[in-house]
Design a protein around this motif. Structure first.
Motif, PDB file in Angstrom:
ATOM      1  N   TRP A  31       0.831  -1.194   0.000  1.00  0.00           N
ATOM      2  CA  TRP A  31       0.000   0.000   0.000  1.00  0.00           C
ATOM      3  C   TRP A  31       0.866   1.245   0.000  1.00  0.00           C
ATOM      4  CZ3 TRP A  31      -1.267  -4.468   2.441  1.00  0.00           C
ATOM      5  CH2 TRP A  31      -2.537  -4.987   2.211  1.00  0.00           C
ATOM      6  N   ARG A  32       0.369   2.259  -0.646  1.00  0.00           N
ATOM      7  CA  ARG A  32       1.059   3.547  -0.645  1.00  0.00           C
ATOM      8  C   ARG A  32       0.735   4.365   0.604  1.00  0.00           C
ATOM      9  NH1 ARG A  32      -0.223   2.690  -6.259  1.00  0.00           N
ATOM     10  NH2 ARG A  32       1.660   2.882  -7.544  1.00  0.00           N
ATOM     11  N   ASP A  33      -0.243   3.928   1.397  1.00  0.00           N
ATOM     12  CA  ASP A  33      -0.636   4.680   2.591  1.00  0.00           C
ATOM     13  C   ASP A  33      -0.596   3.848   3.870  1.00  0.00           C
ATOM     14  OD1 ASP A  33      -2.812   3.009   2.171  1.00  0.00           O
ATOM     15  OD2 ASP A  33      -4.315   4.596   2.391  1.00  0.00           O
ATOM     16  N   ARG A  34      -0.030   2.655   3.811  1.00  0.00           N
ATOM     17  CA  ARG A  34       0.054   1.804   5.003  1.00  0.00           C
ATOM     18  C   ARG A  34       1.509   1.411   5.241  1.00  0.00           C
ATOM     19  NH1 ARG A  34      -5.152  -2.273   4.341  1.00  0.00           N
ATOM     20  NH2 ARG A  34      -6.610  -0.627   3.749  1.00  0.00           N
ATOM     21  N   TRP A  35       1.810   1.148   6.485  1.00  0.00           N
ATOM     22  CA  TRP A  35       3.179   0.855   6.908  1.00  0.00           C
ATOM     23  C   TRP A  35       3.420  -0.644   6.991  1.00  0.00           C
ATOM     24  CZ3 TRP A  35       7.094   4.408   8.526  1.00  0.00           C
ATOM     25  CH2 TRP A  35       6.770   5.741   8.275  1.00  0.00           C
TER      26      TRP A  35
ATOM     27  N   LEU B 234      -2.240 -23.213   0.873  1.00  0.00           N
ATOM     28  CA  LEU B 234      -1.868 -22.038   1.655  1.00  0.00           C
ATOM     29  C   LEU B 234      -0.986 -22.447   2.827  1.00  0.00           C
ATOM     30  CD1 LEU B 234      -2.245 -18.977   2.180  1.00  0.00           C
ATOM     31  CD2 LEU B 234      -4.243 -19.604   3.573  1.00  0.00           C
ATOM     32  N   LYS B 235       0.174 -21.813   2.946  1.00  0.00           N
ATOM     33  CA  LYS B 235       1.052 -22.005   4.102  1.00  0.00           C
ATOM     34  C   LYS B 235       0.731 -20.978   5.185  1.00  0.00           C
ATOM     35  CE  LYS B 235       5.166 -23.979   1.949  1.00  0.00           C
ATOM     36  NZ  LYS B 235       6.635 -23.875   1.837  1.00  0.00           N
ATOM     37  N   GLY B 236       0.448 -19.751   4.757  1.00  0.00           N
ATOM     38  CA  GLY B 236       0.141 -18.690   5.707  1.00  0.00           C
ATOM     39  C   GLY B 236       0.481 -17.337   5.124  1.00  0.00           C
ATOM     40  N   TRP B 237       0.596 -16.347   6.001  1.00  0.00           N
ATOM     41  CA  TRP B 237       0.877 -14.981   5.601  1.00  0.00           C
ATOM     42  C   TRP B 237       2.104 -14.478   6.350  1.00  0.00           C
ATOM     43  CZ3 TRP B 237      -3.983 -16.897   6.250  1.00  0.00           C
ATOM     44  CH2 TRP B 237      -4.874 -16.746   5.178  1.00  0.00           C
ATOM     45  N   TYR B 238       3.047 -13.954   5.584  1.00  0.00           N
ATOM     46  CA  TYR B 238       4.228 -13.336   6.168  1.00  0.00           C
ATOM     47  C   TYR B 238       4.095 -11.840   5.913  1.00  0.00           C
ATOM     48  CZ  TYR B 238       9.000 -12.804   7.755  1.00  0.00           C
ATOM     49  OH  TYR B 238      10.105 -12.461   8.484  1.00  0.00           O
ATOM     50  N   CYS B 239       4.215 -11.058   6.965  1.00  0.00           N
ATOM     51  CA  CYS B 239       3.997  -9.618   6.858  1.00  0.00           C
ATOM     52  C   CYS B 239       5.255  -8.869   7.242  1.00  0.00           C
ATOM     53  CB  CYS B 239       2.865  -9.193   7.777  1.00  0.00           C
ATOM     54  SG  CYS B 239       1.344 -10.129   7.540  1.00  0.00           S
ATOM     55  N   ASP B 240       5.613  -7.910   6.428  1.00  0.00           N
ATOM     56  CA  ASP B 240       6.735  -7.021   6.699  1.00  0.00           C
ATOM     57  C   ASP B 240       6.185  -5.674   7.127  1.00  0.00           C
ATOM     58  OD1 ASP B 240       8.983  -8.623   5.910  1.00  0.00           O
ATOM     59  OD2 ASP B 240       8.472  -8.248   3.815  1.00  0.00           O
ATOM     60  N   ILE B 241       6.761  -5.120   8.175  1.00  0.00           N
ATOM     61  CA  ILE B 241       6.468  -3.738   8.523  1.00  0.00           C
ATOM     62  C   ILE B 241       7.432  -2.897   7.691  1.00  0.00           C
ATOM     63  CG2 ILE B 241       6.350  -2.022  10.362  1.00  0.00           C
ATOM     64  CD1 ILE B 241       4.285  -4.376  10.536  1.00  0.00           C
ATOM     65  N   THR B 242       6.872  -1.982   6.906  1.00  0.00           N
ATOM     66  CA  THR B 242       7.647  -1.194   5.948  1.00  0.00           C
ATOM     67  C   THR B 242       7.129   0.241   5.930  1.00  0.00           C
ATOM     68  OG1 THR B 242       6.148  -1.559   4.083  1.00  0.00           O
ATOM     69  CG2 THR B 242       7.860  -3.220   4.430  1.00  0.00           C
ATOM     70  N   ARG B 243       7.910   1.113   5.369  1.00  0.00           N
ATOM     71  CA  ARG B 243       7.362   2.416   5.025  1.00  0.00           C
ATOM     72  C   ARG B 243       6.393   2.188   3.865  1.00  0.00           C
ATOM     73  NH1 ARG B 243      10.228   6.739   7.349  1.00  0.00           N
ATOM     74  NH2 ARG B 243      12.246   6.094   8.204  1.00  0.00           N
TER      75      ARG B 243
ATOM     76  N   ALA C  62       1.584  -0.263  13.138  1.00  0.00           N
ATOM     77  CA  ALA C  62       1.289  -1.174  12.021  1.00  0.00           C
ATOM     78  C   ALA C  62       1.362  -2.627  12.478  1.00  0.00           C
ATOM     79  CB  ALA C  62       2.258  -0.930  10.869  1.00  0.00           C
ATOM     80  N   LEU C  63       2.362  -2.963  13.280  1.00  0.00           N
ATOM     81  CA  LEU C  63       2.476  -4.335  13.788  1.00  0.00           C
ATOM     82  C   LEU C  63       1.279  -4.682  14.663  1.00  0.00           C
ATOM     83  CD1 LEU C  63       4.170  -6.937  13.940  1.00  0.00           C
ATOM     84  CD2 LEU C  63       5.329  -5.938  15.928  1.00  0.00           C
TER      85      LEU C  63
END
Length: 166
Positions: A68-72, A85-94, A148-149
């Motif tokens: 997203w351009r507006d989410r971290w 499906l194995k799952g979801w891996y999420c990165d906290i990013t700018r 965000a986390l």
């Protein structure tokens, strides 16, 4: 998004930056860009197998990645080579930036994992985040990263990741 099915899908290069340096770059198929959310699909871009203990990423795995351009944060749906499906891996990013053929995201060290069945939700790399010094050098970004986390953890525990795909 490619509106003409006779044309080949658009390609982008995903560039993950960490601490001012390129951590990894890899080709991906652009599935959608609505001006805010960017969705790409790419095979596992790592070398060989990466075993985290709670999941293994390996050749043949396919990642559908939501930026997203507006989410971290970025949310990556991970499937094995058979499509399970194995799952979801999420990165906290700018927030993500797309320019021409590149999609650039800055990794802020924090991560989250949610297993396919939702039974396992793990906050990851909080020690790396603390050691990064971001709270000292950019307190506003550090606060946004922690928020965000927290947001992702709540979504993960309440089964809200499916809604992110819509």
């Amino acid at each position: 998004m490619n509106e003409n099915p006779a044309e080949p899908p658009a390609q982008v290069e995903v560039v993950l930056v960490k601490a001012g340096r390129t951590k990894i770059r890899y080709p991906a198929v652009l599935l959608r860009d609505d001006g805010n959310r960017i969705v790409v699909r790419a095979p596992w871009a790592g070398d060989g197998v990466r075993d985290f203990g709670f999941v293994r990423f390996e050749p043949g795995d396919v990642f559908t990645e939501y930026y997203w351009r507006d989410r971290w944060y970025a949310v990556k749906e991970v499937r094995d080579g058979r499509g399970a499906l194995k799952g979801w891996y999420c990165d906290i990013t700018r927030p993500a930036a797309r320019s021409g053929g590149e999609l650039v995201v800055e990794d802020l060290d924090l991560d989250l994992w949610r297993s396919a069945d939702g039974a396992t939700v793990l906050r990851l790399d909080e020690d790396e985040f603390a050691a990064s010094g971001l709270a000292r050098t950019d307190p506003a970004a550090a606060a946004a990263a922690v928020q965000a986390l927290d947001t992702l953890e709540l979504l993960a525990r309440e089964g809200g990741f499916e809604a992110l795909r819509a």
